[in-house]
Write a protein that holds these residues in place. Structure first.
Motif, PDB file in Angstrom:
ATOM      1  N   UNK A   3       0.839  -1.199   0.000  1.00 28.24           N
ATOM      2  CA  UNK A   3       0.000   0.000   0.000  1.00 28.24           C
ATOM      3  C   UNK A   3       0.875   1.251   0.000  1.00 28.24           C
ATOM      4  N   UNK A   4       0.242   2.376  -0.338  1.00 30.85           N
ATOM      5  CA  UNK A   4       0.955   3.654  -0.328  1.00 30.85           C
ATOM      6  C   UNK A   4       1.460   3.956   1.087  1.00 30.85           C
ATOM      7  N   UNK A   5       0.643   3.673   2.086  1.00 29.27           N
ATOM      8  CA  UNK A   5       1.045   3.938   3.476  1.00 29.27           C
ATOM      9  C   UNK A   5       2.267   3.103   3.861  1.00 29.27           C
ATOM     10  N   UNK A   7       4.502   1.917   1.826  1.00 28.64           N
ATOM     11  CA  UNK A   7       5.627   2.493   1.076  1.00 28.64           C
ATOM     12  C   UNK A   7       6.175   3.713   1.814  1.00 28.64           C
ATOM     13  N   UNK A   8       5.261   4.581   2.279  1.00 34.77           N
ATOM     14  CA  UNK A   8       5.720   5.807   2.937  1.00 34.77           C
ATOM     15  C   UNK A   8       6.390   5.517   4.279  1.00 34.77           C
ATOM     16  N   UNK A   9       5.888   4.542   5.005  1.00 31.11           N
ATOM     17  CA  UNK A   9       6.555   4.143   6.258  1.00 31.11           C
ATOM     18  C   UNK A   9       7.993   3.684   5.974  1.00 31.11           C
ATOM     19  N   UNK A  11       9.869   4.197   3.247  1.00 34.78           N
ATOM     20  CA  UNK A  11      10.700   5.252   2.639  1.00 34.78           C
ATOM     21  C   UNK A  11      11.166   6.235   3.707  1.00 34.78           C
ATOM     22  N   UNK A  12      10.235   6.611   4.598  1.00 29.43           N
ATOM     23  CA  UNK A  12      10.562   7.566   5.667  1.00 29.43           C
ATOM     24  C   UNK A  12      11.637   6.977   6.582  1.00 29.43           C
ATOM     25  N   UNK A  15      15.035   7.053   4.882  1.00 32.44           N
ATOM     26  CA  UNK A  15      15.610   8.408   4.779  1.00 32.44           C
ATOM     27  C   UNK A  15      16.554   8.692   5.939  1.00 32.44           C
ATOM     28  N   UNK A  24      10.495  -3.017  -2.399  1.00 29.58           N
ATOM     29  CA  UNK A  24      10.491  -1.934  -3.381  1.00 29.58           C
ATOM     30  C   UNK A  24      11.344  -0.768  -2.875  1.00 29.58           C
ATOM     31  N   UNK A  27      15.036  -1.445  -3.083  1.00 26.59           N
ATOM     32  CA  UNK A  27      15.585  -1.233  -4.438  1.00 26.59           C
ATOM     33  C   UNK A  27      15.831   0.257  -4.676  1.00 26.59           C
ATOM     34  N   UNK A  28      14.942   1.101  -4.135  1.00 26.76           N
ATOM     35  CA  UNK A  28      15.129   2.550  -4.301  1.00 26.76           C
ATOM     36  C   UNK A  28      16.331   3.033  -3.486  1.00 26.76           C
ATOM     37  N   UNK A  34      18.997   8.017  -4.188  1.00 28.35           N
ATOM     38  CA  UNK A  34      18.328   8.042  -2.890  1.00 28.35           C
ATOM     39  C   UNK A  34      19.014   9.020  -1.943  1.00 28.35           C
ATOM     40  N   UNK A  37      17.596  12.589  -1.609  1.00 29.80           N
ATOM     41  CA  UNK A  37      16.509  12.816  -0.643  1.00 29.80           C
ATOM     42  C   UNK A  37      17.053  12.854   0.783  1.00 29.80           C
ATOM     43  N   UNK A  41      16.671  16.301   3.039  1.00 27.93           N
ATOM     44  CA  UNK A  41      15.930  16.323   4.302  1.00 27.93           C
ATOM     45  C   UNK A  41      16.839  16.813   5.426  1.00 27.93           C
TER      46      UNK A  41
ATOM     47  N   UNK B 104      -0.466   9.202   2.046  1.00 26.04           N
ATOM     48  CA  UNK B 104      -1.658   8.342   2.137  1.00 26.04           C
ATOM     49  C   UNK B 104      -2.525   8.740   3.327  1.00 26.04           C
ATOM     50  N   UNK B 133       5.089  14.138  -1.319  1.00 24.93           N
ATOM     51  CA  UNK B 133       4.695  14.041   0.095  1.00 24.93           C
ATOM     52  C   UNK B 133       5.879  14.444   0.960  1.00 24.93           C
ATOM     53  N   UNK B 136       4.250  13.137   7.266  1.00 26.22           N
ATOM     54  CA  UNK B 136       3.783  11.755   7.368  1.00 26.22           C
ATOM     55  C   UNK B 136       3.948  11.281   8.806  1.00 26.22           C
ATOM     56  N   UNK B 137       2.868  10.839   9.405  1.00 24.99           N
ATOM     57  CA  UNK B 137       2.866  10.305  10.772  1.00 24.99           C
ATOM     58  C   UNK B 137       3.514  11.271  11.764  1.00 24.99           C
ATOM     59  N   UNK B 141       9.247  16.219   6.694  1.00 18.20           N
ATOM     60  CA  UNK B 141      10.579  16.111   6.076  1.00 18.20           C
ATOM     61  C   UNK B 141      10.715  17.235   5.060  1.00 18.20           C
ATOM     62  N   UNK B 142      11.651  18.155   5.259  1.00 16.93           N
ATOM     63  CA  UNK B 142      11.731  19.302   4.345  1.00 16.93           C
ATOM     64  C   UNK B 142      12.242  18.900   2.967  1.00 16.93           C
ATOM     65  N   UNK B 143      11.417  18.196   2.210  1.00 12.55           N
ATOM     66  CA  UNK B 143      11.784  17.766   0.867  1.00 12.55           C
ATOM     67  C   UNK B 143      10.491  17.429   0.130  1.00 12.55           C
ATOM     68  N   UNK B 152      -3.864   3.543  -6.622  1.00 17.95           N
ATOM     69  CA  UNK B 152      -4.111   3.950  -5.234  1.00 17.95           C
ATOM     70  C   UNK B 152      -3.588   5.369  -4.993  1.00 17.95           C
ATOM     71  N   UNK B 181      15.090   8.734  -8.858  1.00 16.81           N
ATOM     72  CA  UNK B 181      14.990   7.291  -8.626  1.00 16.81           C
ATOM     73  C   UNK B 181      14.180   6.621  -9.730  1.00 16.81           C
ATOM     74  N   UNK B 185       7.548   0.201  -9.900  1.00 16.02           N
ATOM     75  CA  UNK B 185       6.138   0.043  -9.537  1.00 16.02           C
ATOM     76  C   UNK B 185       5.192   0.987 -10.276  1.00 16.02           C
TER      77      UNK B 185
END
Lengths: 259, 316
Positions: A3-5, A7-9, A11-12, A15, A24, A27-28, A34, A37, A41, B104, B133, B136-137, B141-143, B152, B181, B185
């Motif tokens: 899910x997108x969520x 993925x964001x967990x 990715x964050x 970082x 996924x 791989x990034x 990478x 980013x 940040x 999300x 984005x 988040x949570x 993040x300043x980016x 989705x 990147x 997907x």
């Protein structure tokens, strides 16, 4: 695809240097891009701290500051996007930061930078005209309280000449020079446009503390006199009024206040 | 170039005077209620505090300024007073960096409220955000972070743009990101994704030509093809900026660094875009290695000249 969520967990987490469990994101994170980013940040957080704590940065030098700030950013990302407000925990971080152990004044200088920022962005209000209080008869004055201006900030620094160190650094004086090592207080106000600052003794700090918690002028004066050496209270109040420290006179009997 | 657009539809304009009228028409169609003010939008500049006095005193016609609203989300004080002074003499654009439309989750209600307060107070000619984005949570993040282009993500972004436009009671423009990147997907091509989002949400697009160039260079795709594929009717604003090679990987990894003048290849892409869609309000972004205001103004004049040259015959 997760899910997108999820993925964001992942990715964050990656970082900040975490090892991604999400395939996924792994791989990034393995790609050279990478780091763009990760660096952005971190740089964004460090730049914001350097802008918000200029006196600290000047005292310790840019290189030391950015190294310390990087440690802080990794431990505490901004809570929200208004970066002007970032770094509420930075003074306490500096107090406990082992490499700063030889600089016991740094946390207090950081507190003053923070107070300056708070004064800079606080709500607008017309400062109380100094004559308004003097015009009251003594009976009325006893039933009156002074409401601090939204931009007014004050604090007593025990055993550290934090205000002197901060104001000299703020003024861009490279060498802080001779400083008498004793506690002192600071008053920041923003009567019209720009933030102004001055020293404030313990009596003045106690008086403003009392005003801020809603004490009347008389009660605040008693508290202030109990705090220190005999003082010329009317001179103190005049000075605070002239600095624009108050926004309004309120009657103690009227919770809504009278302007 | 007579960029006096005070009258949105001058009677029988000579051909060299068409830009203001065309820009005015585009602006009216975009924003409706700000038609008269947007009439004079030609090329603009990002507003930096260091240039505040120069910007305030500048009377170049068609000039406008863009700011990040996050820097003005304060209760009071001199910052808002500065912006008020600028707004009194120049059109303004609010270009958000932190609404986190691609997260999300719903946009932060407090952030949206503060943005709405600024929009109500400053009545900007343009309001824009990013396809990215950052919040988040509970942490920011300043980016501008990337997402996989999935169904989705599309549905979430469309919903978030909808919430934003409903709260602001106006259309926003959404900017294409810079890419560093390679995602396995992606289910959509980027232009296809942006157009789908714009059609579903009713938003416009802010086409950052430098981002297109940087992304195409980093991912080995065709920047010209990208620029050619964006529907003219969706483009409300254009961004131009400088980029630089990564210190470690060199030209294999270009960074959207906003620290240099606009590159010749980006100007060429810009001309190609204008040749097809006609003029649009165009911003030159510069955030690092900040030169003197006069130097930025000179670079801005290059965009202004191209906008003037891009006046297409009405039949085109």
């Amino acid at each position: 695809m997760t899910t997108l969520a999820a993925f964001q967990d992942a990715f964050a987490g990656a970082l900040l240097g975490g090892v991604p469990r999400d395939a996924a994101v792994a791989r990034l994170a393995a790609q050279p891009g990478f780091a763009v980013y990760r660096n952005t940040v971190l740089k964004g957080g460090i730049d914001a701290l350097q802008a918000n704590f200029p006196s600290v940065a000047r005292l310790v030098g840019g290189e030391w500051f950015r190294a310390a700030a990087a440690v802080f950013v990794r431990s505490e990302l901004p809570a929200h996007p208004t970066l002007l407000d970032y770094g509420a925990g930075f003074p306490a971080f500096l107090r406990d930061f082992a490499p700063a152990a030889g600089l016991p004044y740094l946390a207090d200088v950081a507190r003053l930078d923070r107070m300056w920022n708070e004064a800079h962005v606080a709500a607008d209000a017309k400062p109380l005209e100094p004559g308004r209080l003097a015009a009251l008869d003594p009976q009325r004055m006893a039933r009156t309280r002074l409401r601090p201006h939204p931009a007014t900030r004050w604090r007593w620094f025990e055993a550290v000449p934090a205000y002197t160190l901060w104001s000299r650094s703020r003024a861009g004086e490279g060498e802080v020079g001779e400083v008498e090592w004793q506690g002192e207080g600071a008053l920041l106000t923003r009567p019209f446009g720009e933030v102004r600052h001055a020293t404030l003794d313990r009596v003045g700090v106690t008086f403003l503390d009392a005003c801020a918690r809603g004490a009347g002028v008389e009660e605040a004066a008693v508290a202030a006199l109990a705090a220190g050496a005999p003082a010329d209270l009317s001179a103190l109040v005049r000075r605070l009024l002239e600095a624009g420290a108050f926004a309004a006179l309120e009657s103690i009997d009227d919770p809504e206040g009278s302007r | 170039m007579p960029a006096n657009g005070a009258s949105p539809t001058p009677p029988s304009p000579p051909s060299h005077a068409r830009l203001p009228a065309r820009v005015a028409r585009a602006a009216r169609e975009r924003t409706g209620r700000q038609g008269a003010m947007s009439a004079s939008l030609s090329a603009g500049l990002g507003l930096k505090p260091a240039h505040f006095d120069a910007a305030l005193g500048c009377r170049t016609s068609g000039l406008w300024f863009e700011v990040h609203p996050e820097n003005y989300m304060v209760d009071g004080g001199p910052r808002l007073a500065w912006l008020e002074a600028i707004r009194a003499v120049h059109p303004l654009s609010l270009h958000g960096v932190a609404l986190s439309l691609a997260a999300a989750t719903d946009p932060d209600a407090r952030h949206l409220d503060r943005l709405a307060t600024l929009v109500d107070r400053f009545e900007p000619a343009l309001v824009s955000e990013h396809l990215a984005w950052s919040a988040w949570r509970g942490a920011y993040r300043p980016d501008l972070l990337p997402v996989p282009r999935t169904v989705e993500a599309r549905d979430r972004i469309v919903a978030n743009i909808g919430r934003t436009q409903d709260r602001l009671r106006r259309r926003i423009a959404v900017e294409n990101p810079s890419h560093y990147l390679r995602f396995d997907e992606h289910e959509f091509d980027e232009v296809e994704f942006l157009v789908d989002i714009a059609r579903r949400s009713g938003c416009a697009l802010l086409l950052d030509v430098n981002n297109v160039f940087v992304s195409a260079s980093n991912l080995g795709s065709d920047a010209g093809q990208y620029v050619d594929a964006v529907p003219a009717d969706l483009v409300a604003e254009i961004h131009l900026a400088g980029h630089s090679p990564d210190p470690q990987f060199g030209a294999a990894l270009l960074i959207d660094s906003h620290d240099a003048p606009v590159a010749p290849a980006v100007w060429a892409l810009y001309e190609r875009l204008l040749g097809r869609i006609g003029p649009r309000p165009t911003l030159i972004e510069r955030d690092e290695n900040l030169p003197a205001f006069a130097e930025l103004l000179a670079e801005r004049a290059l965009a202004h000249e191209r906008l003037s040259a891009a006046c297409l015959p009405e039949a085109a």
